[in-house]
Design a protein around this motif. Sequence first.
Motif, PDB file in Angstrom:
ATOM      1  N   VAL A 138      12.704 -20.125  -3.318  1.00 19.74           N
ATOM      2  CA  VAL A 138      12.629 -21.586  -3.284  1.00 19.74           C
ATOM      3  C   VAL A 138      14.008 -22.180  -3.557  1.00 19.74           C
ATOM      4  O   VAL A 138      14.689 -21.777  -4.503  1.00 19.74           O
ATOM      5  CB  VAL A 138      11.607 -22.105  -4.323  1.00 19.74           C
ATOM      6  N   VAL A 139      14.384 -23.162  -2.719  1.00 27.54           N
ATOM      7  CA  VAL A 139      15.672 -23.838  -2.844  1.00 27.54           C
ATOM      8  C   VAL A 139      15.446 -25.336  -2.628  1.00 27.54           C
ATOM      9  O   VAL A 139      14.553 -25.731  -1.864  1.00 27.54           O
ATOM     10  CB  VAL A 139      16.675 -23.313  -1.788  1.00 27.54           C
ATOM     11  N   GLY A 140      16.235 -26.179  -3.287  1.00 28.42           N
ATOM     12  CA  GLY A 140      16.169 -27.611  -3.032  1.00 28.42           C
ATOM     13  C   GLY A 140      16.613 -27.936  -1.609  1.00 28.42           C
ATOM     14  O   GLY A 140      17.452 -27.229  -1.023  1.00 28.42           O
ATOM     15  N   ASP A 141      16.063 -29.008  -1.042  1.00 26.07           N
ATOM     16  CA  ASP A 141      16.355 -29.306   0.365  1.00 26.07           C
ATOM     17  C   ASP A 141      17.780 -29.801   0.599  1.00 26.07           C
ATOM     18  O   ASP A 141      18.190 -29.982   1.754  1.00 26.07           O
ATOM     19  CB  ASP A 141      15.349 -30.311   0.932  1.00 26.07           C
ATOM     20  N   ASP A 142      18.561 -29.995  -0.466  1.00 24.94           N
ATOM     21  CA  ASP A 142      19.978 -30.312  -0.258  1.00 24.94           C
ATOM     22  C   ASP A 142      20.768 -29.081   0.197  1.00 24.94           C
ATOM     23  O   ASP A 142      21.929 -29.196   0.609  1.00 24.94           O
ATOM     24  CB  ASP A 142      20.600 -30.889  -1.531  1.00 24.94           C
ATOM     25  N   TRP A 143      20.135 -27.903   0.151  1.00 21.38           N
ATOM     26  CA  TRP A 143      20.754 -26.666   0.625  1.00 21.38           C
ATOM     27  C   TRP A 143      20.198 -26.230   1.983  1.00 21.38           C
ATOM     28  O   TRP A 143      20.461 -25.108   2.422  1.00 21.38           O
ATOM     29  CB  TRP A 143      20.516 -25.537  -0.375  1.00 21.38           C
ATOM     30  N   ILE A 144      19.463 -27.080   2.656  1.00 21.06           N
ATOM     31  CA  ILE A 144      18.778 -26.692   3.879  1.00 21.06           C
ATOM     32  C   ILE A 144      19.752 -26.135   4.919  1.00 21.06           C
ATOM     33  O   ILE A 144      20.841 -26.682   5.133  1.00 21.06           O
ATOM     34  CB  ILE A 144      17.964 -27.879   4.451  1.00 21.06           C
ATOM     35  N   ASN A 145      19.373 -24.994   5.475  1.00 20.36           N
ATOM     36  CA  ASN A 145      20.144 -24.291   6.520  1.00 20.36           C
ATOM     37  C   ASN A 145      21.501 -23.776   6.045  1.00 20.36           C
ATOM     38  O   ASN A 145      22.333 -23.379   6.873  1.00 20.36           O
ATOM     39  CB  ASN A 145      20.341 -25.182   7.753  1.00 20.36           C
ATOM     40  N   HIS A 146      21.726 -23.743   4.736  1.00 24.92           N
ATOM     41  CA  HIS A 146      23.003 -23.212   4.244  1.00 24.92           C
ATOM     42  C   HIS A 146      23.032 -21.691   4.457  1.00 24.92           C
ATOM     43  O   HIS A 146      22.059 -20.988   4.158  1.00 24.92           O
ATOM     44  CB  HIS A 146      23.169 -23.532   2.768  1.00 24.92           C
ATOM     45  N   PRO A 147      24.151 -21.155   4.984  1.00 25.81           N
ATOM     46  CA  PRO A 147      24.240 -19.707   5.256  1.00 25.81           C
ATOM     47  C   PRO A 147      23.961 -18.837   4.038  1.00 25.81           C
ATOM     48  O   PRO A 147      23.433 -17.724   4.169  1.00 25.81           O
ATOM     49  CB  PRO A 147      25.690 -19.530   5.731  1.00 25.81           C
ATOM     50  N   ARG A 148      24.276 -19.336   2.854  1.00 22.26           N
ATOM     51  CA  ARG A 148      24.068 -18.554   1.635  1.00 22.26           C
ATOM     52  C   ARG A 148      22.605 -18.191   1.452  1.00 22.26           C
ATOM     53  O   ARG A 148      22.272 -17.126   0.908  1.00 22.26           O
ATOM     54  CB  ARG A 148      24.593 -19.340   0.438  1.00 22.26           C
ATOM     55  N   PHE A 149      21.702 -19.069   1.894  1.00 18.71           N
ATOM     56  CA  PHE A 149      20.271 -18.801   1.772  1.00 18.71           C
ATOM     57  C   PHE A 149      19.669 -18.312   3.087  1.00 18.71           C
ATOM     58  O   PHE A 149      18.773 -17.467   3.079  1.00 18.71           O
ATOM     59  CB  PHE A 149      19.551 -20.058   1.279  1.00 18.71           C
ATOM     60  N   GLU A 150      20.151 -18.818   4.194  1.00 20.53           N
ATOM     61  CA  GLU A 150      19.616 -18.388   5.476  1.00 20.53           C
ATOM     62  C   GLU A 150      19.846 -16.899   5.720  1.00 20.53           C
ATOM     63  O   GLU A 150      19.065 -16.251   6.400  1.00 20.53           O
ATOM     64  CB  GLU A 150      20.243 -19.210   6.609  1.00 20.53           C
ATOM     65  N   GLN A 151      20.913 -16.339   5.132  1.00 26.66           N
ATOM     66  CA  GLN A 151      21.205 -14.929   5.372  1.00 26.66           C
ATOM     67  C   GLN A 151      20.191 -13.991   4.709  1.00 26.66           C
ATOM     68  O   GLN A 151      20.104 -12.804   5.066  1.00 26.66           O
ATOM     69  CB  GLN A 151      22.607 -14.592   4.867  1.00 26.66           C
ATOM     70  N   VAL A 152      19.411 -14.518   3.756  1.00 23.81           N
ATOM     71  CA  VAL A 152      18.395 -13.671   3.122  1.00 23.81           C
ATOM     72  C   VAL A 152      16.987 -14.027   3.606  1.00 23.81           C
ATOM     73  O   VAL A 152      16.012 -13.478   3.099  1.00 23.81           O
ATOM     74  CB  VAL A 152      18.465 -13.777   1.580  1.00 23.81           C
ATOM     75  N   ARG A 153      16.891 -14.930   4.566  1.00 18.60           N
ATOM     76  CA  ARG A 153      15.575 -15.258   5.125  1.00 18.60           C
ATOM     77  C   ARG A 153      14.926 -13.982   5.666  1.00 18.60           C
ATOM     78  O   ARG A 153      15.551 -13.226   6.416  1.00 18.60           O
ATOM     79  CB  ARG A 153      15.710 -16.300   6.228  1.00 18.60           C
ATOM     80  N   ASP A 154      13.717 -13.721   5.265  1.00 21.22           N
ATOM     81  CA  ASP A 154      12.945 -12.552   5.691  1.00 21.22           C
ATOM     82  C   ASP A 154      13.454 -11.236   5.114  1.00 21.22           C
ATOM     83  O   ASP A 154      12.953 -10.167   5.478  1.00 21.22           O
ATOM     84  CB  ASP A 154      12.889 -12.440   7.222  1.00 21.22           C
ATOM     85  N   TYR A 155      14.454 -11.278   4.218  1.00 17.65           N
ATOM     86  CA  TYR A 155      14.908 -10.030   3.598  1.00 17.65           C
ATOM     87  C   TYR A 155      13.766  -9.434   2.781  1.00 17.65           C
ATOM     88  O   TYR A 155      13.194 -10.084   1.913  1.00 17.65           O
ATOM     89  CB  TYR A 155      16.123 -10.293   2.701  1.00 17.65           C
ATOM     90  N   ARG A 156      13.387  -8.211   3.090  1.00 16.92           N
ATOM     91  CA  ARG A 156      12.254  -7.529   2.447  1.00 16.92           C
ATOM     92  C   ARG A 156      10.994  -8.395   2.480  1.00 16.92           C
ATOM     93  O   ARG A 156      10.167  -8.372   1.566  1.00 16.92           O
ATOM     94  CB  ARG A 156      12.607  -7.131   1.008  1.00 16.92           C
ATOM     95  N   GLY A 157      10.855  -9.182   3.545  1.00 15.37           N
ATOM     96  CA  GLY A 157       9.655  -9.991   3.753  1.00 15.37           C
ATOM     97  C   GLY A 157       9.608 -11.289   2.982  1.00 15.37           C
ATOM     98  O   GLY A 157       8.578 -11.982   2.992  1.00 15.37           O
ATOM     99  N   VAL A 158      10.704 -11.688   2.310  1.00 16.04           N
ATOM    100  CA  VAL A 158      10.680 -12.913   1.506  1.00 16.04           C
ATOM    101  C   VAL A 158      10.561 -14.140   2.410  1.00 16.04           C
ATOM    102  O   VAL A 158      11.120 -14.188   3.508  1.00 16.04           O
ATOM    103  CB  VAL A 158      11.939 -13.016   0.616  1.00 16.04           C
ATOM    104  N   GLU A 159       9.806 -15.120   1.946  1.00 15.69           N
ATOM    105  CA  GLU A 159       9.639 -16.377   2.686  1.00 15.69           C
ATOM    106  C   GLU A 159      10.504 -17.450   2.032  1.00 15.69           C
ATOM    107  O   GLU A 159      10.415 -17.680   0.823  1.00 15.69           O
ATOM    108  CB  GLU A 159       8.168 -16.793   2.666  1.00 15.69           C
TER     109      GLU A 159
END
Length: 295
Positions: free
Chosen positions: A248-269
Motif C-alpha cells: 500500500v502506497v499513498g496516491d501521491d506516489w502513483i506510477n512512481h518507478p520505485r513502486f511500479e518495479q515491484v508490482r506483482d513481485y512474488r504475487g504482491v498486489e
Amino acid sequence: MGFARELNFLPGDTDVDVRIGLEFTNNRAAFDAVVVLVRLFAQNGFRLMRETYLDGRPMQTAFAHRENDNTIFDIYYFYSGVSEGRYVNANDFGYRRKPRHLIDNKKSLSWPGYATLKVNVPQPVEDYLAWRFGPEWRTPKKNWELGPVDNACIEPLPQVTVLTYGTWDLFHQGHLRLLERAAALGDHLVVGVVSDELCAIKGKQPSQDEATRAAAIHALPFVREVFIQRMLDQKEFDIERFGAAHLVVGDDWINHPRFEQVRDYRGVELHYLPRTPGISSTSLRAELTAGSRGP
C-alpha cells in the motif's frame, strides 16, 4: 532446552532441543547447514526423522538414535532480519518471535555429568523458559497437555499480510485513515518507518526522530509489525521476508518507478490509496514553525 531438562527445570521429557540462528538473507547457508548436520548425525548413529520447511527455508530437523527412539534431537532454525529485535521460526501451526536478548545473553556451561561437553545456555535460563512456556513452566506437562497459556509464544500465521511505508512524522488523522484502510485489506499489517538517515538522504527533515515516529505506529492496535526502513531498495526483500500479499502506497506516489518495479513481485498486489485532503505533516511542521516564531 535439553540442559534445562537435565537440571530438572522440565522433568519427564527426554527430547533435546537446539536452536540455530541464521540470517534470513542467506538462504544458501541454511540449506548448507542442514546438509552438514544430516551427514554428521548419520555418521554418529542418528537417523533423520523429519524436516519442516516454510517458504523454502528449513525450520526444523529432527533426529533419533538408531538404538534409542525415546530420545529425539530437535534442531530449530531461527532467522534474524525478519522481525525487529527478534529471531523468527515458523511452521504450519504458527510462528515464534524470540526476543534477541534470549539469544545474545548466553553462557557456555558444562552438560550435567559431562564436564567437557559445553553448551550455550540462555541467561538466565528461567527467563527463557518463562518466554517459551509461560507462567506455568515449572509444572511438569506432556506435549499433549500444553494449552494456550503454555504456548502463548506461538503466534498464528497471518493469512493476508499488508505492507506499507511512511515517514509518519507528527502522526495525524490522515496517517490513521490510510493505515486503517490498509489494514482492511488483510489480517496482518506491517508498517515501515523511514529512518532518520534515509530521511536526510531524501532531503526530508522530520520533526521527530525515528524512535518517536515508530512508537506512534506501535501504539495502534491494528498494526502487527513495525520496522525501520533503512534502504530505498529494500522493498523486494521486505515483500519476501513478510510474505506480503498487498503493498500500500499513498496516491501521491502513483506510477512512481520505485513502486511500479515491484508490482506483482512474488504475487504482491500494489495499491495507491488516496491521501486525506487538508492535512499533512508538511503543513503541521509549517504551523509549528510559525507558532514558535510568535506574532
